[in-house]
Each structure stands twice: as structure tokens, then as C-alpha cells.
Design an enzyme around this catalytic site. Sequence first.
Site, PDB file in Angstrom:
ATOM      1  N   ASN A  57       0.813  -1.223   0.000  1.00 45.75           N
ATOM      2  CA  ASN A  57       0.000   0.000   0.000  1.00 45.75           C
ATOM      3  C   ASN A  57       0.848   1.275   0.000  1.00 45.75           C
ATOM      4  O   ASN A  57       0.346   2.346   0.351  1.00 45.75           O
ATOM      5  CB  ASN A  57      -1.034  -0.014   1.141  1.00 45.75           C
ATOM      6  CG  ASN A  57      -0.422  -0.340   2.483  1.00 45.75           C
ATOM      7  OD1 ASN A  57       0.787  -0.202   2.662  1.00 45.75           O
ATOM      8  ND2 ASN A  57      -1.237  -0.773   3.417  1.00 45.75           N
ATOM      9  N   ARG A 195       2.856   5.706  12.507  1.00 44.34           N
ATOM     10  CA  ARG A 195       2.240   5.071  13.666  1.00 44.34           C
ATOM     11  C   ARG A 195       1.992   6.118  14.748  1.00 44.34           C
ATOM     12  O   ARG A 195       2.847   6.974  14.989  1.00 44.34           O
ATOM     13  CB  ARG A 195       3.143   3.952  14.251  1.00 44.34           C
ATOM     14  CG  ARG A 195       3.132   2.645  13.453  1.00 44.34           C
ATOM     15  CD  ARG A 195       1.750   1.986  13.418  1.00 44.34           C
ATOM     16  NE  ARG A 195       1.708   0.767  12.625  1.00 44.34           N
ATOM     17  CZ  ARG A 195       1.250   0.682  11.376  1.00 44.34           C
ATOM     18  NH1 ARG A 195       0.798   1.747  10.738  1.00 44.34           N
ATOM     19  NH2 ARG A 195       1.224  -0.487  10.751  1.00 44.34           N
ATOM     20  N   GLN A 224      -5.517   1.575  18.842  1.00 47.04           N
ATOM     21  CA  GLN A 224      -6.552   1.552  17.803  1.00 47.04           C
ATOM     22  C   GLN A 224      -7.520   0.420  18.101  1.00 47.04           C
ATOM     23  O   GLN A 224      -7.051  -0.663  18.465  1.00 47.04           O
ATOM     24  CB  GLN A 224      -5.914   1.351  16.427  1.00 47.04           C
ATOM     25  CG  GLN A 224      -5.136   2.571  15.984  1.00 47.04           C
ATOM     26  CD  GLN A 224      -4.602   2.479  14.569  1.00 47.04           C
ATOM     27  OE1 GLN A 224      -3.978   3.409  14.105  1.00 47.04           O
ATOM     28  NE2 GLN A 224      -4.813   1.389  13.882  1.00 47.04           N
ATOM     29  N   HIS A 243      -7.839   4.527  10.632  1.00 45.48           N
ATOM     30  CA  HIS A 243      -6.656   4.040   9.903  1.00 45.48           C
ATOM     31  C   HIS A 243      -7.055   3.579   8.487  1.00 45.48           C
ATOM     32  O   HIS A 243      -7.316   2.395   8.253  1.00 45.48           O
ATOM     33  CB  HIS A 243      -6.069   2.875  10.708  1.00 45.48           C
ATOM     34  CG  HIS A 243      -4.694   2.471  10.311  1.00 45.48           C
ATOM     35  ND1 HIS A 243      -3.853   1.810  11.167  1.00 45.48           N
ATOM     36  CD2 HIS A 243      -4.002   2.619   9.158  1.00 45.48           C
ATOM     37  CE1 HIS A 243      -2.707   1.569  10.548  1.00 45.48           C
ATOM     38  NE2 HIS A 243      -2.773   2.043   9.327  1.00 45.48           N
TER      39      HIS A 243
END
Length: 282
Positions: A57, A195, A224, A243
Site C-alpha cells: 500500500n 504510527r 486503535q 486508519h
Amino acid sequence: MHVRITTPFHPAYVTAERIKKAKNLEFLLTAGIGSDHIDLPAAAAAGLTVAEVTGSNTVSVAGDELLRILILLRNFLPGYQQVVQDEWNVAGIAHRAYDLEGKTVGTVGAGRIGRLLLQRLKPFNCNLLYHDRLQIDPELEKEIGVKFEEDLDAMLPKCDVIVINTPLTEKTRGMFNKERIAKMKKGVIVVNNARGAIMDARAVADACSSGHIAGYGGDVWFPQPAPKDHPWRYMPNHAMTPHISGTTIDAQLRYADGVRDMLDRYFKGEDFPVQNYIVKEG
Ligand SMILES: NC(=O)c1ccc[n+]([C@@H]2O[C@H](COP(=O)([O-])OP(=O)(O)OC[C@H]3O[C@@H](n4cnc5c(N)ncnc54)[C@H](O)[C@@H]3O)[C@@H](O)[C@H]2O)c1
């Protein structure tokens, strides 16, 4: 269970305790990039393999970073809110809207995502800087027109925009604390899709409230999902989302293919592409 597949987007935190309980576990596969939701020393001590779909990604995250830089610099979100709330106050937006051209943009980390972001930024005629443990190929530096900054603390005060592109490691955890943030230029824009735990969450929220950080955007939090009382939900001038930057439909197809390929290899007893390993059999 021999194989556990997790994603960084809505992570199942694979703690030392969980690893200890999973007697048959051999292989932890991250569908995406970034395996910091796994206790890597504990996985190594248990002789496990941890692998991810490296590169799956990169293009999605770099594109999203460019988007967040522009959204914050142009003060886009309050303009959108005005339309939703039936308002029309041009000066209310324009008094803090800037062009990207001519600004100094620095990436902390110039691996796959950081380098692609720099390439994407080139046509905007910015002054481009990067800090990394390693210097990139001088030919590529020249082609992009980017300057290496060996000393992070010397780079920070030069930047109008700072983008974080390092993994979360013991070295980068909490790297951007109150003291580091104070070294940034007043009015800096910070984008972090790397992060959440690389930042001191409270220090970021305080710097946004004081105006030292003029805008903070990203899609990564710790933990998260972000709890309801996470300070980044309430700080001013943010462009935060869940996210999502690395999970476009195109990225999902790429990491799903990668997962299928690695499972095939695992069941045939074959090795994975070397760049996909985070921990190999301990
Ligand atoms: N938000 C998302 O959806 C998403 C998706 C993919 C990756 N990520 C995050 O982005 C990170 C970077 O991804 P990538 O593919 O570019 O990784 P990469 O390994 O290609 O690049 C990371 C770079 O960081 C540098 N680095 C590591 N530690 C450093 C330190 N202490 N100081 C300075 N530089 C340091 C490395 O030398 C490397 O060049 C991932 O680890 C992951 O946490 C987020």
C-alpha cells in the site's frame, strides 16, 4: 491454530501472553505493512515467523499524505464545515490558507513511502529535505532534488511541513515528545500516517492548542481503535481519520493477493520474498 492473519488497520494486538497461550502457532501474517501490533521479541523467542505484504500500500499511503498536506495547508476542512453549516465566510478560511509551492517539506524516514512522497511532491516546487538512518542513492536524490539531513534536530526548524514515515520501533516510540516538537517551526504542519505511538499524544494536542503546530493530520493512533477520550479527537486544526490511508480498494486487492501467495508458499514449505520477513523462524 498454526497461522494467524491480522491487519494493522483494526489490529488484534498479539501480546506475549497471547503468543504463550497459542501452543500450535507458527506464522503471523500481517495483511498490510507494519507489524508493531505484534510483540516481536516474544514472537522471536517463541520461534515464530512474522511476515507482511511489503510494498502493498505504498502508493496509497504516499497519496494520502499528499492529500493531508494540502487539506491542512489550504485550510480546507473549515471551508467544508461552513458549507455544511450554511455559512459563507471567505476571510475566515483565507487568513490561514497557504500554497504548497515554495514551502520546505521534510520527511522523517525515506523508505518506500517517504521516497514516493518526495517524488510526488517534486512538481509542487517545494524545498525537499529528508532525514533517515540511511542516505538514499545519490542519483535518486538528484533526480528528486532532495537534500539529506543527517541531524533530525537540525532539520526540524527548517520545515514548514513535516511528514513521519518511519516504522514504530523501540527507537522511534515517543520520538516526537514535547522537546522535539518545540524544535519545529511555529506554525508547522505535521502529517503522520506511520504510527500513532511515534508521537507523544498529549504533547501533539498541547502544541495544536497553543498554535505551535498549525495543523496535524494522519490516520494512525495509539491504541486503535482510538478511545472516545483520545486528545486528538478534540484538538484544534486536525485532519484525523480512522486508519484508512493504506486500505483503498486497490490496496486491498494487492495485499489480499500477497496474503494468498504467502499462504500458498507456507503450505508448500517455500520461502517468501525476502523483503516480506519481519521475523524468520525466531
Ligand atoms: N497508515 C497506513 O495505512 C500505513 C500503511 C503502510 C505503512 N505504514 C507505516 O509506514 C511505515 C513505513 O513504511 P515503508 O513501507 O516506507 O517502510 P520502509 O521500511 O520502506 O521505510 C522505513 C524507513 O524508515 C527508516 N528508519 C527506521 N528507523 C529510523 C529511525 N530511528 N530514524 C530515522 N529513520 C528510520 C528506515 O531506514 C527506512 O528508510 C511502516 O513501518 C508502517 O508503520 C502505514
